[in-house]
Enzyme design. Structure first.
Site, short mmCIF file in Angstrom:
data_model
loop_
_atom_site.label_atom_id
_atom_site.label_comp_id
_atom_site.label_asym_id
_atom_site.label_seq_id
_atom_site.Cartn_x
_atom_site.Cartn_y
_atom_site.Cartn_z
N ARG A 59 2.43 -12.14 -8.40
CA ARG A 59 2.52 -10.80 -7.77
C ARG A 59 3.75 -10.87 -6.87
O ARG A 59 3.76 -11.61 -5.88
CB ARG A 59 1.25 -10.50 -6.97
CG ARG A 59 1.41 -9.28 -6.09
CD ARG A 59 0.10 -8.73 -5.59
NE ARG A 59 -0.58 -8.02 -6.66
CZ ARG A 59 -1.62 -7.19 -6.49
NH1 ARG A 59 -2.07 -6.97 -5.27
NH2 ARG A 59 -2.18 -6.58 -7.51
N HIS A 65 2.72 -2.48 -13.04
CA HIS A 65 1.42 -3.13 -12.84
C HIS A 65 0.67 -3.07 -14.18
O HIS A 65 -0.32 -2.35 -14.33
CB HIS A 65 0.66 -2.43 -11.73
CG HIS A 65 -0.50 -3.20 -11.17
ND1 HIS A 65 -0.80 -4.49 -11.58
CD2 HIS A 65 -1.44 -2.88 -10.23
CE1 HIS A 65 -1.87 -4.91 -10.92
NE2 HIS A 65 -2.28 -3.97 -10.10
N GLN A 79 -3.28 -3.75 -14.62
CA GLN A 79 -4.10 -2.64 -14.12
C GLN A 79 -4.20 -1.53 -15.15
O GLN A 79 -5.28 -1.00 -15.42
CB GLN A 79 -3.46 -2.07 -12.84
CG GLN A 79 -4.25 -0.98 -12.21
CD GLN A 79 -5.55 -1.50 -11.61
OE1 GLN A 79 -5.53 -2.49 -10.88
NE2 GLN A 79 -6.66 -0.88 -11.92
N ASP A 106 -2.97 7.26 -6.92
CA ASP A 106 -2.83 5.94 -6.30
C ASP A 106 -2.42 6.16 -4.86
O ASP A 106 -2.04 7.29 -4.47
CB ASP A 106 -1.78 5.11 -7.08
CG ASP A 106 -1.69 3.66 -6.62
OD1 ASP A 106 -2.58 3.21 -5.87
OD2 ASP A 106 -0.72 2.98 -7.00
N CYS A 135 -6.47 2.86 -9.24
CA CYS A 135 -6.44 1.39 -9.39
C CYS A 135 -7.14 0.67 -8.24
O CYS A 135 -7.51 -0.49 -8.39
CB CYS A 135 -5.00 0.92 -9.53
SG CYS A 135 -4.00 1.23 -8.07
N ARG A 194 -10.87 -5.06 -15.01
CA ARG A 194 -9.77 -5.99 -14.70
C ARG A 194 -10.17 -7.40 -15.11
O ARG A 194 -9.36 -8.15 -15.64
CB ARG A 194 -9.43 -5.98 -13.19
CG ARG A 194 -8.74 -4.74 -12.67
CD ARG A 194 -7.32 -4.57 -13.21
NE ARG A 194 -6.45 -5.70 -12.96
CZ ARG A 194 -5.74 -5.90 -11.84
NH1 ARG A 194 -5.79 -5.03 -10.87
NH2 ARG A 194 -4.94 -6.96 -11.70
N1 CP Z 1 -5.63 -2.82 -8.10
C1 CP Z 1 -5.20 -4.01 -7.65
O1 CP Z 1 -4.29 -4.64 -8.24
O2 CP Z 1 -5.86 -4.43 -6.57
P1 CP Z 1 -5.47 -5.65 -5.62
O3 CP Z 1 -4.22 -5.26 -4.89
O4 CP Z 1 -6.65 -5.80 -4.72
O5 CP Z 1 -5.22 -6.86 -6.47
N1 NVA Z 2 0.85 1.05 -5.96
C1 NVA Z 2 0.04 0.12 -5.25
C2 NVA Z 2 -0.90 -0.58 -6.16
C3 NVA Z 2 -1.82 -1.55 -5.49
C4 NVA Z 2 -2.74 -2.24 -6.44
C5 NVA Z 2 0.90 -0.88 -4.52
O1 NVA Z 2 1.90 -1.35 -5.09
O2 NVA Z 2 0.61 -1.21 -3.37
#
Ligand code: CP
Ligand code: NVA
Length: 317
Positions: free
Chosen positions: A110, A137, A140, A228, A273, A301
């Site tokens: 990540r 992402h 997701q 989101d 998400c 997920r």
């Molecule tokens: N939706 C998602 O990726 O959640 P987290 O940020 O908790 O991993």
């Molecule tokens: N768009 C959000 C998604 C989190 C899972 C972010 O990047 O923070």
């Protein structure tokens, strides 16, 4: 975005770089794993395989679901925050990738910058999985598409409407539009143009995507309403009061609330998400309604992560 060089390794970086049949195969595996939820059998699928997870940003779902996924499959997870690694002190991504390739069987990352994921993949001898970047992402969105198919049977021909900010999650929906044959309507303010490049590229490939500045018009006849957070991780407006208020003012007309849901089909579902911020991008009334499939998507997920781990390993199930 640059293409990944080593074609022999199955990386999972972006949905528009993976063939349609392969994406459908991943969902098929996930469905099968979910249906036959026998962890004793699953634990024979990737015995003693090690998954390295690198986090540059916080996570609840991605970390937990991947950690549980590899454990169910008989393997093990090593989890590190970038700042606990030499990577955080300046060791190069390339050297990190080469070293990790000698220890583990897959790397999930990540990252703040998508370029870092591409650089990691370019130098890795093992599959690299994108667990969210500033650009996309994909894990997701596959879980979301699986969830939508669970509700409607098939997703081709359905109208998905995205309301609110343009971000990494939206880009992954854009990347899958053509492949899955759904229509994507995006409702967001004129001032926000984060995804316009990806929309143009997807349209050129034949994706049915429309861009609206009026949420009510976009939502007409929708089967799925998606939103989101208005403040993605790393968004400079998150911790700056003036910028934050400006963004709230811009995005308020795009809030998913009961009044907006009325413009969609009666059968329309709502998804997100997570994490969700009730009162901003969606009201609690919608988030906690019977139309909301947010926790099914969160559960999926886990099944999708397992399927991705099997797919990148070229393992059959
Ligand atoms: N939706 C998602 O990726 O959640 P987290 O940020 O908790 O991993
Ligand atoms: N768009 C959000 C998604 C989190 C899972 C972010 O990047 O923070």
């Amino acid at each position: 975005m640059k293409k990944i060089i080593n074609k022999k390794i199955r990386h999972f970086i972006d949905l528009n770089e993976i063939e349609k049949s392969q994406l459908q195969e991943i969902i098929k595996i996930a469905r099968k794993l979910k249906k036959n939820h026998d962890v004793n059998k699953h634990s024979k699928l990737l015995p003693h395989k090690n998954l390295m997870m690198i986090f540059e940003k916080t996570s609840t779902r991605t970390r937990t679901s991947f950690e549980v996924a590899i454990s169910h499959l008989g393997g093990n997870a090593v989890v590190m925050n970038k700042n606990d690694m030499q990577l955080g002190k300046g060791e190069t991504i390339a050297d990190t990738a080469k070293v990790l390739s000698r220890y583990v069987d897959f790397v999930m990352i990540r990252a703040n910058s998508h370029e870092a994921i591409l650089e990691l993949a370019k130098n890795s001898q093992v599959p690299v999985i994108n667990g969210l970047s500033d650009f996309s992402h994909p894990c997701q969105v596959l879980a979301s598409l699986m969830t939508i198919e669970e509700v409607f049977g098939k997703i081709a021909g359905k109208k998905l409407v995205w309301c609110g900010d343009q971000n990494n999650v939206l880009n992954s929906y854009i990347h899958a539009t053509k492949e899955f044959g759904y229509e994507l309507a995006i409702a967001s303010p004129e001032e926000i143009d984060f995804s316009v490049g990806e929309i143009a590229k997807a349209r050129k490939k034949g994706a049915k995507i429309s861009l609206h500045h009026d949420a009510k018009k976009a939502v007409k006849d929708a089967d799925v309403i998606i939103t989101d957070t208005w403040f993605s991780m790393g968004d400079e407006s998150e911790n700056n009061d003036a910028l934050r208020q400006k963004k709230i003012n811009l995005l308020s007309p795009f809030q998913v609330n009961e009044a907006l849901m009325k413009h969609a089909k009666k059968s329309a579902i709502f998804t997100h998400c997570l994490p969700v911020y009730r009162g901003n991008e969606a009201t609690a009334e919608v988030v906690d309604s019977s139309r909301s499939v947010i926790f099914d998507e969160a559960e999926n997920r886990l099944h999708i992560q397992k399927a991705i781990l099997l797919w990148v390993s070229n393992s059959k199930f």
